[in-house]
Design a protein around this motif. Structure first.
Motif, PDB file in Angstrom:
ATOM      1  N   GLY A   4       0.820  -1.215   0.000  1.00  0.00           N
ATOM      2  CA  GLY A   4       0.000   0.000   0.000  1.00  0.00           C
ATOM      3  C   GLY A   4       0.850   1.260   0.000  1.00  0.00           C
ATOM      4  N   GLU A   5       1.924   1.234   0.792  1.00  0.00           N
ATOM      5  CA  GLU A   5       2.848   2.368   0.803  1.00  0.00           C
ATOM      6  C   GLU A   5       3.511   2.522  -0.562  1.00  0.00           C
ATOM      7  OE1 GLU A   5       4.309   2.196   5.467  1.00  0.00           O
ATOM      8  OE2 GLU A   5       5.349   0.972   3.975  1.00  0.00           O
ATOM      9  N   MET A   6       3.931   1.407  -1.150  1.00  0.00           N
ATOM     10  CA  MET A   6       4.570   1.469  -2.452  1.00  0.00           C
ATOM     11  C   MET A   6       3.605   1.994  -3.509  1.00  0.00           C
ATOM     12  SD  MET A   6       6.305  -1.406  -4.870  1.00  0.00           S
ATOM     13  CE  MET A   6       4.789  -1.627  -5.807  1.00  0.00           C
ATOM     14  N   ALA A   7       2.337   1.599  -3.417  1.00  0.00           N
ATOM     15  CA  ALA A   7       1.334   2.063  -4.378  1.00  0.00           C
ATOM     16  C   ALA A   7       1.268   3.592  -4.391  1.00  0.00           C
ATOM     17  CB  ALA A   7      -0.036   1.480  -4.043  1.00  0.00           C
ATOM     18  N   LYS A   8       1.307   4.194  -3.217  1.00  0.00           N
ATOM     19  CA  LYS A   8       1.285   5.663  -3.141  1.00  0.00           C
ATOM     20  C   LYS A   8       2.523   6.262  -3.789  1.00  0.00           C
ATOM     21  CE  LYS A   8      -1.535   5.789   0.992  1.00  0.00           C
ATOM     22  NZ  LYS A   8      -1.577   6.037   2.430  1.00  0.00           N
ATOM     23  N   VAL A   9       3.671   5.623  -3.597  1.00  0.00           N
ATOM     24  CA  VAL A   9       4.936   6.119  -4.148  1.00  0.00           C
ATOM     25  C   VAL A   9       4.910   6.109  -5.673  1.00  0.00           C
ATOM     26  CG1 VAL A   9       7.411   5.578  -4.360  1.00  0.00           C
ATOM     27  CG2 VAL A   9       6.316   5.531  -2.125  1.00  0.00           C
ATOM     28  N   ILE A  10       4.350   5.046  -6.250  1.00  0.00           N
ATOM     29  CA  ILE A  10       4.349   4.958  -7.713  1.00  0.00           C
ATOM     30  C   ILE A  10       3.049   5.474  -8.334  1.00  0.00           C
ATOM     31  CG2 ILE A  10       6.061   3.114  -7.792  1.00  0.00           C
ATOM     32  CD1 ILE A  10       3.803   1.123  -8.372  1.00  0.00           C
ATOM     33  N   GLY A  11       2.144   5.970  -7.501  1.00  0.00           N
ATOM     34  CA  GLY A  11       0.917   6.596  -7.996  1.00  0.00           C
ATOM     35  C   GLY A  11      -0.060   5.627  -8.632  1.00  0.00           C
ATOM     36  N   THR A  12      -0.263   4.498  -7.971  1.00  0.00           N
ATOM     37  CA  THR A  12      -1.179   3.495  -8.495  1.00  0.00           C
ATOM     38  C   THR A  12      -2.020   2.920  -7.360  1.00  0.00           C
ATOM     39  OG1 THR A  12      -1.303   1.577  -9.954  1.00  0.00           O
ATOM     40  CG2 THR A  12       0.442   1.550  -8.313  1.00  0.00           C
ATOM     41  N   GLU A  53       8.748   3.739 -12.394  1.00  0.00           N
ATOM     42  CA  GLU A  53       8.310   3.128 -11.139  1.00  0.00           C
ATOM     43  C   GLU A  53       9.502   2.577 -10.369  1.00  0.00           C
ATOM     44  OE1 GLU A  53       3.898   1.576 -12.584  1.00  0.00           O
ATOM     45  OE2 GLU A  53       5.654   0.277 -12.832  1.00  0.00           O
ATOM     46  N   LEU A  54      10.390   1.892 -11.079  1.00  0.00           N
ATOM     47  CA  LEU A  54      11.580   1.340 -10.422  1.00  0.00           C
ATOM     48  C   LEU A  54      12.434   2.430  -9.801  1.00  0.00           C
ATOM     49  CD1 LEU A  54      12.862  -1.502 -12.726  1.00  0.00           C
ATOM     50  CD2 LEU A  54      12.043  -1.677 -10.383  1.00  0.00           C
ATOM     51  N   ASP A  55      12.598   3.529 -10.518  1.00  0.00           N
ATOM     52  CA  ASP A  55      13.382   4.639 -10.002  1.00  0.00           C
ATOM     53  C   ASP A  55      12.741   5.191  -8.729  1.00  0.00           C
ATOM     54  OD1 ASP A  55      15.563   6.589 -10.208  1.00  0.00           O
ATOM     55  OD2 ASP A  55      13.961   8.027 -10.702  1.00  0.00           O
ATOM     56  N   ALA A  56      11.430   5.376  -8.752  1.00  0.00           N
ATOM     57  CA  ALA A  56      10.713   5.893  -7.578  1.00  0.00           C
ATOM     58  C   ALA A  56      10.821   4.929  -6.399  1.00  0.00           C
ATOM     59  CB  ALA A  56       9.253   6.156  -7.925  1.00  0.00           C
ATOM     60  N   VAL A  57      10.681   3.634  -6.661  1.00  0.00           N
ATOM     61  CA  VAL A  57      10.753   2.625  -5.596  1.00  0.00           C
ATOM     62  C   VAL A  57      12.165   2.574  -5.012  1.00  0.00           C
ATOM     63  CG1 VAL A  57      10.632   0.141  -5.127  1.00  0.00           C
ATOM     64  CG2 VAL A  57       8.800   1.263  -6.403  1.00  0.00           C
ATOM     65  N   ALA A  58      13.173   2.609  -5.871  1.00  0.00           N
ATOM     66  CA  ALA A  58      14.560   2.574  -5.386  1.00  0.00           C
ATOM     67  C   ALA A  58      14.838   3.771  -4.480  1.00  0.00           C
ATOM     68  CB  ALA A  58      15.531   2.548  -6.563  1.00  0.00           C
ATOM     69  N   LYS A  59      14.413   4.945  -4.895  1.00  0.00           N
ATOM     70  CA  LYS A  59      14.616   6.143  -4.064  1.00  0.00           C
ATOM     71  C   LYS A  59      13.862   6.021  -2.745  1.00  0.00           C
ATOM     72  CE  LYS A  59      15.628   9.241  -7.860  1.00  0.00           C
ATOM     73  NZ  LYS A  59      15.096  10.232  -8.802  1.00  0.00           N
ATOM     74  N   TRP A  60      12.640   5.550  -2.798  1.00  0.00           N
ATOM     75  CA  TRP A  60      11.827   5.370  -1.595  1.00  0.00           C
ATOM     76  C   TRP A  60      12.487   4.403  -0.631  1.00  0.00           C
ATOM     77  CZ3 TRP A  60       8.248   0.897  -1.105  1.00  0.00           C
ATOM     78  CH2 TRP A  60       7.415   0.975   0.018  1.00  0.00           C
ATOM     79  N   LEU A  61      13.075   3.339  -1.179  1.00  0.00           N
ATOM     80  CA  LEU A  61      13.740   2.343  -0.339  1.00  0.00           C
ATOM     81  C   LEU A  61      15.162   2.745   0.032  1.00  0.00           C
ATOM     82  CD1 LEU A  61      12.533  -0.902  -2.138  1.00  0.00           C
ATOM     83  CD2 LEU A  61      11.770  -0.041   0.091  1.00  0.00           C
ATOM     84  N   GLY A  62      15.683   3.792  -0.602  1.00  0.00           N
ATOM     85  CA  GLY A  62      17.040   4.237  -0.300  1.00  0.00           C
ATOM     86  C   GLY A  62      18.106   3.292  -0.831  1.00  0.00           C
ATOM     87  N   ALA A 120      20.437   0.352  -9.817  1.00  0.00           N
ATOM     88  CA  ALA A 120      21.235  -0.695 -10.468  1.00  0.00           C
ATOM     89  C   ALA A 120      21.350  -1.943  -9.599  1.00  0.00           C
ATOM     90  CB  ALA A 120      22.618  -0.165 -10.818  1.00  0.00           C
ATOM     91  N   SER A 121      21.394  -1.775  -8.282  1.00  0.00           N
ATOM     92  CA  SER A 121      21.518  -2.944  -7.403  1.00  0.00           C
ATOM     93  C   SER A 121      20.261  -3.802  -7.443  1.00  0.00           C
ATOM     94  CB  SER A 121      21.845  -2.528  -5.970  1.00  0.00           C
ATOM     95  OG  SER A 121      20.726  -1.923  -5.362  1.00  0.00           O
ATOM     96  N   LEU A 122      19.107  -3.191  -7.675  1.00  0.00           N
ATOM     97  CA  LEU A 122      17.871  -3.973  -7.792  1.00  0.00           C
ATOM     98  C   LEU A 122      17.837  -4.763  -9.094  1.00  0.00           C
ATOM     99  CD1 LEU A 122      15.096  -1.471  -6.630  1.00  0.00           C
ATOM    100  CD2 LEU A 122      15.976  -3.446  -5.378  1.00  0.00           C
ATOM    101  N   MET A 123      18.516  -4.256 -10.114  1.00  0.00           N
ATOM    102  CA  MET A 123      18.425  -4.841 -11.445  1.00  0.00           C
ATOM    103  C   MET A 123      19.518  -5.863 -11.740  1.00  0.00           C
ATOM    104  SD  MET A 123      17.298  -1.386 -13.400  1.00  0.00           S
ATOM    105  CE  MET A 123      16.892  -2.168 -14.950  1.00  0.00           C
TER     106      MET A 123
END
Length: 84
Positions: A31-39, A58-67, A71-74
């Protein structure tokens, strides 16, 4: 399904698994992630399951949100282990 299509599905599922793992470490919710990516939470859940791939924004927004570094996620799991 073609090998190329199967590789795309597997990549989407691996990426979703990495995002889920990092969210779990940080005790973050879909739910928190949904708000971050606007969905909606439903759509966020489909991204997190790998059923629908994340787009780069979305990936960029999630990575920033998670700190974490995008590239490490990918990276492939073996590449991450060697980078540590």
């Amino acid at each position: 399904m073609t090998d190329h299509a199967a590789a795309g599905v597997n990549a989407a599922q691996r990426l979703a698994a990495e995002v889920r793992a990092e969210m779990a470490r940080q005790k973050r919710t879909a739910g928190e992630m949904a708000k971050v990516i606007g969905t909606t939470p439903h759509t966020a859940g489909r991204r997190l399951s790998g059923a629908v791939p994340f787009n780069i924004a979305e990936l960029d927004a999630v990575a920033k949100w998670l700190g974490v570094d995008l590239a490490s996620l990918m990276r492939e799991p073996r590449s991450r282990a060697m980078a540590s």
